[in-house]
Design a protein around this motif. Structure first.
Motif, short mmCIF file in Angstrom:
data_model
loop_
_atom_site.label_atom_id
_atom_site.label_comp_id
_atom_site.label_asym_id
_atom_site.label_seq_id
_atom_site.Cartn_x
_atom_site.Cartn_y
_atom_site.Cartn_z
N THR A 162 -3.61 -5.35 102.21
CA THR A 162 -2.17 -5.23 102.00
C THR A 162 -1.82 -4.17 100.96
OG1 THR A 162 -2.31 -6.96 100.31
CG2 THR A 162 -1.70 -7.66 102.54
N GLU A 163 -2.76 -3.85 100.07
CA GLU A 163 -2.43 -3.07 98.89
C GLU A 163 -3.25 -1.78 98.82
OE1 GLU A 163 -0.32 -3.83 96.20
OE2 GLU A 163 0.46 -5.51 97.37
N ALA A 164 -2.56 -0.66 98.67
CA ALA A 164 -3.27 0.60 98.46
C ALA A 164 -4.15 0.51 97.21
CB ALA A 164 -2.28 1.74 98.33
N ARG A 165 -3.66 -0.21 96.19
CA ARG A 165 -4.43 -0.32 94.94
C ARG A 165 -5.78 -1.00 95.18
NH1 ARG A 165 -3.00 -4.29 90.00
NH2 ARG A 165 -4.49 -3.51 88.47
N LEU A 166 -5.78 -2.05 96.01
CA LEU A 166 -7.03 -2.73 96.32
C LEU A 166 -7.96 -1.81 97.11
CD1 LEU A 166 -5.80 -6.32 97.29
CD2 LEU A 166 -7.02 -5.66 95.21
N ALA A 167 -7.42 -1.14 98.11
CA ALA A 167 -8.24 -0.23 98.92
C ALA A 167 -8.87 0.85 98.06
CB ALA A 167 -7.40 0.38 100.03
N HIS A 168 -8.07 1.47 97.19
CA HIS A 168 -8.58 2.59 96.41
C HIS A 168 -9.50 2.15 95.29
CE1 HIS A 168 -6.42 5.53 98.68
NE2 HIS A 168 -5.26 4.93 98.47
N ALA A 169 -9.49 0.85 94.96
CA ALA A 169 -10.45 0.35 93.97
C ALA A 169 -11.88 0.48 94.48
CB ALA A 169 -10.14 -1.11 93.64
N THR A 170 -12.07 0.62 95.80
CA THR A 170 -13.41 0.79 96.35
C THR A 170 -14.01 2.14 95.99
OG1 THR A 170 -12.58 1.74 98.43
CG2 THR A 170 -12.85 -0.68 98.34
N GLY A 171 -13.14 3.12 95.71
CA GLY A 171 -13.63 4.48 95.47
C GLY A 171 -14.07 5.20 96.72
N LEU A 172 -13.80 4.63 97.88
CA LEU A 172 -14.21 5.24 99.14
C LEU A 172 -13.29 6.41 99.50
CD1 LEU A 172 -14.92 1.95 101.12
CD2 LEU A 172 -16.64 3.65 100.46
N PRO A 173 -13.81 7.44 100.17
CA PRO A 173 -13.00 8.62 100.53
C PRO A 173 -12.18 8.38 101.79
CG PRO A 173 -15.28 8.94 101.24
CD PRO A 173 -15.24 7.61 100.54
N PHE A 174 -11.08 7.65 101.64
CA PHE A 174 -10.29 7.27 102.81
C PHE A 174 -9.53 8.45 103.39
CE2 PHE A 174 -10.35 3.00 100.67
CZ PHE A 174 -11.08 2.36 101.65
N LEU A 175 -9.41 8.44 104.70
CA LEU A 175 -8.49 9.32 105.41
C LEU A 175 -7.07 8.83 105.16
CD1 LEU A 175 -10.55 9.34 108.74
CD2 LEU A 175 -10.52 11.15 107.00
N PRO A 176 -6.04 9.61 105.49
CA PRO A 176 -4.66 9.10 105.34
C PRO A 176 -4.51 7.76 106.05
CG PRO A 176 -4.62 11.44 105.85
CD PRO A 176 -6.06 11.01 105.98
N PRO A 177 -3.92 6.75 105.38
CA PRO A 177 -3.87 5.40 105.98
C PRO A 177 -2.91 5.32 107.15
CG PRO A 177 -2.62 5.44 103.94
CD PRO A 177 -3.31 6.79 104.05
N GLN A 178 -3.18 4.36 108.02
CA GLN A 178 -2.25 4.05 109.12
C GLN A 178 -1.02 3.35 108.55
OE1 GLN A 178 -3.08 5.08 112.14
NE2 GLN A 178 -5.19 5.63 111.69
N ALA A 179 0.09 3.39 109.29
CA ALA A 179 1.30 2.68 108.86
C ALA A 179 1.02 1.19 108.82
CB ALA A 179 2.44 2.98 109.82
N PRO A 180 1.59 0.46 107.86
CA PRO A 180 1.35 -0.98 107.77
C PRO A 180 1.91 -1.72 108.98
CG PRO A 180 3.03 -0.30 106.19
CD PRO A 180 2.48 0.94 106.79
N VAL A 181 1.25 -2.83 109.32
CA VAL A 181 1.68 -3.66 110.45
C VAL A 181 1.77 -5.10 109.98
CG1 VAL A 181 0.66 -2.11 112.17
CG2 VAL A 181 -0.69 -4.00 111.26
N PRO A 182 2.64 -5.92 110.60
CA PRO A 182 2.78 -7.31 110.16
C PRO A 182 1.58 -8.16 110.53
CG PRO A 182 4.19 -6.86 112.08
CD PRO A 182 3.59 -5.56 111.66
N HIS A 183 1.20 -9.05 109.60
CA HIS A 183 0.09 -9.98 109.84
C HIS A 183 0.27 -11.19 108.94
CE1 HIS A 183 -3.77 -11.89 110.15
NE2 HIS A 183 -4.16 -11.50 108.95
N GLY A 184 0.54 -12.34 109.56
CA GLY A 184 0.62 -13.59 108.81
C GLY A 184 1.68 -13.59 107.73
N GLY A 185 2.82 -12.96 107.97
CA GLY A 185 3.89 -12.92 106.99
C GLY A 185 3.73 -11.81 105.97
N LEU A 186 2.65 -11.04 106.03
CA LEU A 186 2.43 -9.90 105.15
C LEU A 186 2.41 -8.63 105.98
CD1 LEU A 186 -0.53 -11.47 103.10
CD2 LEU A 186 1.87 -11.33 102.40
N ARG A 187 2.22 -7.50 105.31
CA ARG A 187 2.05 -6.23 106.01
C ARG A 187 0.73 -5.64 105.58
NH1 ARG A 187 6.14 -4.63 108.91
NH2 ARG A 187 5.58 -2.44 108.94
#
Length: 373
Positions: A336-361
């Motif tokens: 759900t969070e860019a902050r959590l994803a980037h905490a991995t330090g992985l070289p991510f490509l530009p992220p996909q647009a968020p989608v709904p899942h279980g009341g979250l995005r």
């Protein structure tokens, strides 16, 4: 609508994943799929409806659009709904229910619209209405146009029929299949999920590689319609497309209960011979022997700020392990969070647009093949 006539068929999906579903539908051989808000539209007859339910992994339900007409008041809705040849679609001995939605229309009361349509069906067909009826007629009134559809799936299609045990906040199989496709997965490489939960990503990947139809182990609402041909359906289901995958699929989790759950689900799905589940922590994770493939995970992401803060070390540990040991592997992380994803330090490509899942995005963050450490 007759049994042989082509009509519009709507395959629903999560908003934001329509183009991914459209690519799958095209690959499965359906003619001229078009991505539209909330899903994909194809044209065909009832065999195409059956095939879509049986074959397509990324759709949550398949709607047969049976009629469309202008409507500006309830009495007009009553008359137009009564002119639909319900006897060619529904059975008088099977109960039905009606759900309606109204948007930007003169007819604005969904409950009243559903009531009028239900009475029209009973009047012309003789079938009874019931709140728990297995057949659902959907009415969408938008810009003063009423579109009537029959839900041909029944239970949502992520219910494949094998997952009796689930963990908290499971990812639906339909969404997992689309995320795998977004990561470029086509069944031709190994897949590893280091936080496998109930095994959804691993089992979906194994089924795709084994060419197993996602709807092979369940029943559908279309089997209760007047248009159903049991012999033709059995012939369609009997076509054998399965093969033995060239690769193996792996899941790990620190929770022993999750591993037990995943193994049982894989066995029910019939993929236990090429899916391995192991209890392990993130720090001890290592790539299996053989070629590099795809690491994909749906880690916990919490719903409160304190939860997210406490999860940062987990994401850091995941990223460190992958960067150190998984050179050549691609990575996909759903969170759900860019902050959590980037905490991995992985070289991510530009992220996909968020989608709904279980009341979250949630968003899918993915990498190209990881470089050597």
């Amino acid at each position: 609508m007759t049994k042989d006539k082509d009509f519009e068929i709507f395959l629903a999906t999560v908003p934001g994943l329509e183009s991914v579903l459209c690519a799958e539908v095209r690959l499965k051989g359906f003619c001229q799929p078009v991505a539209v808000p909330g899903g994909v539209v194809i044209r065909g007859g009832w065999p195409e409806v059956w095939r879509a339910n049986l074959w397509v992994r990324g759709t949550s339900r398949v709607l047969a659009r049976i009629a469309s007409f202008p409507v500006v008041h309830l009495s007009q809705l009553d008359k137009s709904a009564g002119r639909v040849p319900w006897q060619t679609i529904l059975r008088p001995d099977i109960a039905f229910r009606v759900e309606a939605s109204c948007t930007a229309s003169r007819v604005y009361h969904a409950g009243a619209a559903a009531e009028r349509i239900g009475k029209a069906i009973t009047r012309t067909l003789g079938a009874t209405q019931a709140e728990d009826a297995p057949v659902l007629v959907r009415a969408r009134i938008e810009q003063n146009i009423c579109t009537l559809s029959v839900d041909t799936s029944g239970e949502l299609l992520h219910r494949r029929g094998y997952k009796q045990a689930i963990n908290r906040a499971p990812l639906r199989e339909t969404m997992a299949a689309l995320f795998l496709r977004q990561c470029g997965y086509n069944g031709q490489e190994p897949v590893l999920d280091p936080m496998c939960g109930s095994g959804t990503f691993v089992i979906e990947a194994a089924e795709i590689a084994a060419r197993l139809n996602p709807g092979r182990a369940r029943q559908f609402a279309f089997e209760l319609l007047a248009t159903f041909d049991a012999q033709a359906w059995q012939t369609m289901r009997a076509v054998k497309s399965a093969r033995t995958p060239a690769f193996h699929f792996y899941g790990s989790d620190r929770d022993a209960g999750a591993i037990t759950m995943s193994r049982a689900n894989a066995e029910r799905a019939g993929v236990q011979d090429y899916a391995t589940f192991t209890q392990a922590t993130i720090s001890t994770l290592r790539p299996p022997p053989g070629p590099a493939g795809l690491v994909i995970a749906n880690p916990p992401y919490g719903t409160r700020i304190g939860d997210k803060q406490s999860l940062l070390p987990l994401y850091r540990a995941l990223g460190q392990t992958l960067l150190t040991h998984f050179a050549g592997w691609r990575v996909g992380i759903v969170t759900t969070e860019a902050r959590l994803a980037h905490a991995t330090g992985l070289p991510f490509l530009p992220p996909q647009a968020p989608v709904p899942h279980g009341g979250l995005r949630v968003s899918l963050y993915q990498t190209a093949p990881l470089p050597e450490a």
